[in-house]
Design a protein around this motif. Structure first.
Motif, PDB file in Angstrom:
ATOM      1  N   THR A  12     -71.386 -52.268  19.078  1.00  0.00           N
ATOM      2  CA  THR A  12     -72.664 -51.675  19.430  1.00  0.00           C
ATOM      3  C   THR A  12     -73.733 -52.439  18.676  1.00  0.00           C
ATOM      4  OG1 THR A  12     -73.847 -49.560  19.629  1.00  0.00           O
ATOM      5  CG2 THR A  12     -72.582 -49.903  17.610  1.00  0.00           C
ATOM      6  N   ARG A  13     -74.948 -52.052  18.812  1.00  0.00           N
ATOM      7  CA  ARG A  13     -76.049 -52.783  18.157  1.00  0.00           C
ATOM      8  C   ARG A  13     -75.814 -52.904  16.651  1.00  0.00           C
ATOM      9  NH1 ARG A  13     -82.508 -51.422  18.204  1.00  0.00           N
ATOM     10  NH2 ARG A  13     -83.140 -53.496  17.509  1.00  0.00           N
ATOM     11  N   GLY A  14     -75.649 -54.148  16.189  1.00  0.00           N
ATOM     12  CA  GLY A  14     -75.512 -54.414  14.772  1.00  0.00           C
ATOM     13  C   GLY A  14     -74.142 -54.129  14.171  1.00  0.00           C
ATOM     14  N   ARG A  15     -73.153 -53.758  14.989  1.00  0.00           N
ATOM     15  CA  ARG A  15     -71.809 -53.443  14.478  1.00  0.00           C
ATOM     16  C   ARG A  15     -70.762 -54.177  15.310  1.00  0.00           C
ATOM     17  NH1 ARG A  15     -70.842 -50.277  10.240  1.00  0.00           N
ATOM     18  NH2 ARG A  15     -69.020 -49.434  11.249  1.00  0.00           N
ATOM     19  N   THR A  16     -69.793 -54.766  14.619  1.00  0.00           N
ATOM     20  CA  THR A  16     -68.731 -55.511  15.305  1.00  0.00           C
ATOM     21  C   THR A  16     -67.546 -54.611  15.631  1.00  0.00           C
ATOM     22  OG1 THR A  16     -67.600 -56.119  13.273  1.00  0.00           O
ATOM     23  CG2 THR A  16     -69.362 -57.609  14.037  1.00  0.00           C
ATOM     24  N   LEU A  17     -66.677 -55.125  16.477  1.00  0.00           N
ATOM     25  CA  LEU A  17     -65.414 -54.464  16.785  1.00  0.00           C
ATOM     26  C   LEU A  17     -64.623 -54.221  15.505  1.00  0.00           C
ATOM     27  CD1 LEU A  17     -63.018 -53.560  18.582  1.00  0.00           C
ATOM     28  CD2 LEU A  17     -62.492 -55.996  18.897  1.00  0.00           C
ATOM     29  N   ARG A  18     -64.573 -55.197  14.649  1.00  0.00           N
ATOM     30  CA  ARG A  18     -63.834 -55.070  13.392  1.00  0.00           C
ATOM     31  C   ARG A  18     -64.393 -53.928  12.528  1.00  0.00           C
ATOM     32  NH1 ARG A  18     -61.583 -59.951  10.019  1.00  0.00           N
ATOM     33  NH2 ARG A  18     -60.453 -59.936  11.948  1.00  0.00           N
ATOM     34  N   GLU A  19     -65.706 -53.806  12.471  1.00  0.00           N
ATOM     35  CA  GLU A  19     -66.328 -52.749  11.662  1.00  0.00           C
ATOM     36  C   GLU A  19     -66.125 -51.360  12.264  1.00  0.00           C
ATOM     37  OE1 GLU A  19     -70.204 -54.968   9.770  1.00  0.00           O
ATOM     38  OE2 GLU A  19     -70.243 -54.508  11.913  1.00  0.00           O
ATOM     39  N   GLU A  20     -66.211 -51.258  13.585  1.00  0.00           N
ATOM     40  CA  GLU A  20     -66.192 -49.958  14.266  1.00  0.00           C
ATOM     41  C   GLU A  20     -64.790 -49.537  14.706  1.00  0.00           C
ATOM     42  OE1 GLU A  20     -68.850 -46.833  15.546  1.00  0.00           O
ATOM     43  OE2 GLU A  20     -69.091 -48.522  14.203  1.00  0.00           O
ATOM     44  N   GLY A  21     -63.933 -50.506  15.029  1.00  0.00           N
ATOM     45  CA  GLY A  21     -62.585 -50.198  15.492  1.00  0.00           C
ATOM     46  C   GLY A  21     -62.437 -50.179  17.004  1.00  0.00           C
ATOM     47  N   PHE A  22     -63.546 -50.210  17.715  1.00  0.00           N
ATOM     48  CA  PHE A  22     -63.545 -50.220  19.182  1.00  0.00           C
ATOM     49  C   PHE A  22     -64.904 -50.717  19.660  1.00  0.00           C
ATOM     50  CE2 PHE A  22     -64.619 -45.918  17.775  1.00  0.00           C
ATOM     51  CZ  PHE A  22     -65.847 -45.715  18.390  1.00  0.00           C
ATOM     52  N   ILE A  23     -64.983 -51.006  20.959  1.00  0.00           N
ATOM     53  CA  ILE A  23     -66.244 -51.409  21.582  1.00  0.00           C
ATOM     54  C   ILE A  23     -66.760 -50.215  22.376  1.00  0.00           C
ATOM     55  CG2 ILE A  23     -67.329 -52.913  23.310  1.00  0.00           C
ATOM     56  CD1 ILE A  23     -65.379 -55.112  22.412  1.00  0.00           C
ATOM     57  N   HIS A  24     -67.997 -49.835  22.106  1.00  0.00           N
ATOM     58  CA  HIS A  24     -68.639 -48.737  22.835  1.00  0.00           C
ATOM     59  C   HIS A  24     -68.938 -49.167  24.261  1.00  0.00           C
ATOM     60  CE1 HIS A  24     -69.519 -45.906  19.527  1.00  0.00           C
ATOM     61  NE2 HIS A  24     -69.538 -47.002  18.776  1.00  0.00           N
ATOM     62  N   LEU A  25     -68.536 -48.350  25.210  1.00  0.00           N
ATOM     63  CA  LEU A  25     -68.843 -48.559  26.619  1.00  0.00           C
ATOM     64  C   LEU A  25     -69.522 -47.295  27.134  1.00  0.00           C
ATOM     65  CD1 LEU A  25     -65.405 -50.070  27.709  1.00  0.00           C
ATOM     66  CD2 LEU A  25     -67.503 -51.337  27.236  1.00  0.00           C
ATOM     67  N   SER A  26     -69.985 -47.338  28.362  1.00  0.00           N
ATOM     68  CA  SER A  26     -70.545 -46.143  28.979  1.00  0.00           C
ATOM     69  C   SER A  26     -70.272 -46.175  30.469  1.00  0.00           C
ATOM     70  CB  SER A  26     -72.049 -46.026  28.702  1.00  0.00           C
ATOM     71  OG  SER A  26     -72.743 -47.104  29.270  1.00  0.00           O
ATOM     72  N   LEU A  27     -70.441 -45.028  31.087  1.00  0.00           N
ATOM     73  CA  LEU A  27     -70.404 -44.922  32.539  1.00  0.00           C
ATOM     74  C   LEU A  27     -71.830 -45.139  33.040  1.00  0.00           C
ATOM     75  CD1 LEU A  27     -68.110 -41.780  32.787  1.00  0.00           C
ATOM     76  CD2 LEU A  27     -67.463 -44.180  33.132  1.00  0.00           C
ATOM     77  N   PRO A  28     -72.002 -45.476  34.309  1.00  0.00           N
ATOM     78  CA  PRO A  28     -73.363 -45.724  34.810  1.00  0.00           C
ATOM     79  C   PRO A  28     -74.345 -44.587  34.516  1.00  0.00           C
ATOM     80  CG  PRO A  28     -71.785 -46.544  36.383  1.00  0.00           C
ATOM     81  CD  PRO A  28     -70.987 -45.813  35.321  1.00  0.00           C
ATOM     82  N   ARG A  29     -73.932 -43.350  34.655  1.00  0.00           N
ATOM     83  CA  ARG A  29     -74.846 -42.231  34.419  1.00  0.00           C
ATOM     84  C   ARG A  29     -75.223 -42.088  32.945  1.00  0.00           C
ATOM     85  NH1 ARG A  29     -69.860 -39.997  35.057  1.00  0.00           N
ATOM     86  NH2 ARG A  29     -69.142 -38.642  33.364  1.00  0.00           N
ATOM     87  N   GLN A  30     -74.430 -42.649  32.042  1.00  0.00           N
ATOM     88  CA  GLN A  30     -74.686 -42.544  30.613  1.00  0.00           C
ATOM     89  C   GLN A  30     -75.594 -43.659  30.087  1.00  0.00           C
ATOM     90  OE1 GLN A  30     -70.518 -42.706  29.547  1.00  0.00           O
ATOM     91  NE2 GLN A  30     -70.481 -40.506  29.086  1.00  0.00           N
ATOM     92  N   LEU A  31     -75.743 -44.732  30.840  1.00  0.00           N
ATOM     93  CA  LEU A  31     -76.464 -45.902  30.357  1.00  0.00           C
ATOM     94  C   LEU A  31     -77.908 -45.626  29.927  1.00  0.00           C
ATOM     95  CD1 LEU A  31     -76.223 -48.946  29.769  1.00  0.00           C
ATOM     96  CD2 LEU A  31     -77.140 -49.316  32.069  1.00  0.00           C
ATOM     97  N   PRO A  32     -78.710 -44.879  30.683  1.00  0.00           N
ATOM     98  CA  PRO A  32     -80.097 -44.665  30.237  1.00  0.00           C
ATOM     99  C   PRO A  32     -80.182 -44.014  28.851  1.00  0.00           C
ATOM    100  CG  PRO A  32     -79.867 -44.043  32.534  1.00  0.00           C
ATOM    101  CD  PRO A  32     -78.478 -44.299  32.018  1.00  0.00           C
ATOM    102  N   GLY A  33     -79.363 -43.027  28.582  1.00  0.00           N
ATOM    103  CA  GLY A  33     -79.373 -42.380  27.272  1.00  0.00           C
ATOM    104  C   GLY A  33     -78.918 -43.312  26.168  1.00  0.00           C
ATOM    105  N   VAL A  34     -77.912 -44.120  26.459  1.00  0.00           N
ATOM    106  CA  VAL A  34     -77.418 -45.093  25.479  1.00  0.00           C
ATOM    107  C   VAL A  34     -78.523 -46.102  25.166  1.00  0.00           C
ATOM    108  CG1 VAL A  34     -75.783 -46.991  25.137  1.00  0.00           C
ATOM    109  CG2 VAL A  34     -74.991 -44.810  26.065  1.00  0.00           C
ATOM    110  N   ALA A  35     -79.210 -46.585  26.187  1.00  0.00           N
ATOM    111  CA  ALA A  35     -80.283 -47.558  25.982  1.00  0.00           C
ATOM    112  C   ALA A  35     -81.383 -46.981  25.101  1.00  0.00           C
ATOM    113  CB  ALA A  35     -80.848 -48.012  27.328  1.00  0.00           C
ATOM    114  N   ARG A  36     -81.782 -45.756  25.383  1.00  0.00           N
ATOM    115  CA  ARG A  36     -82.826 -45.122  24.567  1.00  0.00           C
ATOM    116  C   ARG A  36     -82.355 -44.919  23.133  1.00  0.00           C
ATOM    117  NH1 ARG A  36     -83.409 -42.189  29.224  1.00  0.00           N
ATOM    118  NH2 ARG A  36     -82.135 -40.511  28.384  1.00  0.00           N
TER     119      ARG A  36
END
Length: 123
Positions: free
Chosen positions: A27-51
């Motif tokens: 995610t913004r400013g965090r690597t896979l190694r730091e977080e343990g996974f890559i954050h994804l979203s569904l199309p309906r979730q994208l606007p909230g994630v962007a904000r």
């Protein structure tokens, strides 16, 4: 293809991943190694994630932000839907690097918003 999974990122980070063959930012400013996974979203979730992640920058057209459209069938590591808190909304998390070959489309965030509005108006 089932419903696509999305990942919002900065264009230079995606370009770097294309050269190496894998994308490893969670995610913004965090690597896979730091977080343990890559954050994804569904199309309906994208606007909230962007904000949430980019605030004003996302609202101002997100000039350097791109949406990676991921085909889940092309992933080799597991995707789990998980909530941040019990009973909360579940988001997809990829437990491994994102292979460049799994990304079937890349669009600037501002183009994604425009197309989603048109689709919503015709639904």
């Amino acid at each position: 293809m089932t419903e696509p999974l999305l990942h919002l990122t900065e264009a230079p980070l995606w370009e770097a991943a294309r050269r190496t063959g894998t994308y490893e930012m969670s995610t913004r400013g965090r690597t896979l190694r730091e977080e343990g996974f890559i954050h994804l979203s569904l199309p309906r979730q994208l606007p909230g994630v962007a904000r949430m992640l980019y605030g004003e920058a996302a609202g101002a057209g997100g000039r350097d932000l791109v949406v990676l459209v991921v085909d889940p069938a092309r992933l080799t590591d597991p995707v789990r839907f998980e909530a941040l808190k019990p009973g909360g909304e579940e988001f997809p998390h990829l437990y491994g690097p994102l292979p460049v070959e799994a990304v079937v489309e890349v669009r600037p965030l501002e183009n994604w918003r425009h197309q989603r509005r048109e689709e919503d108006a015709t639904s």
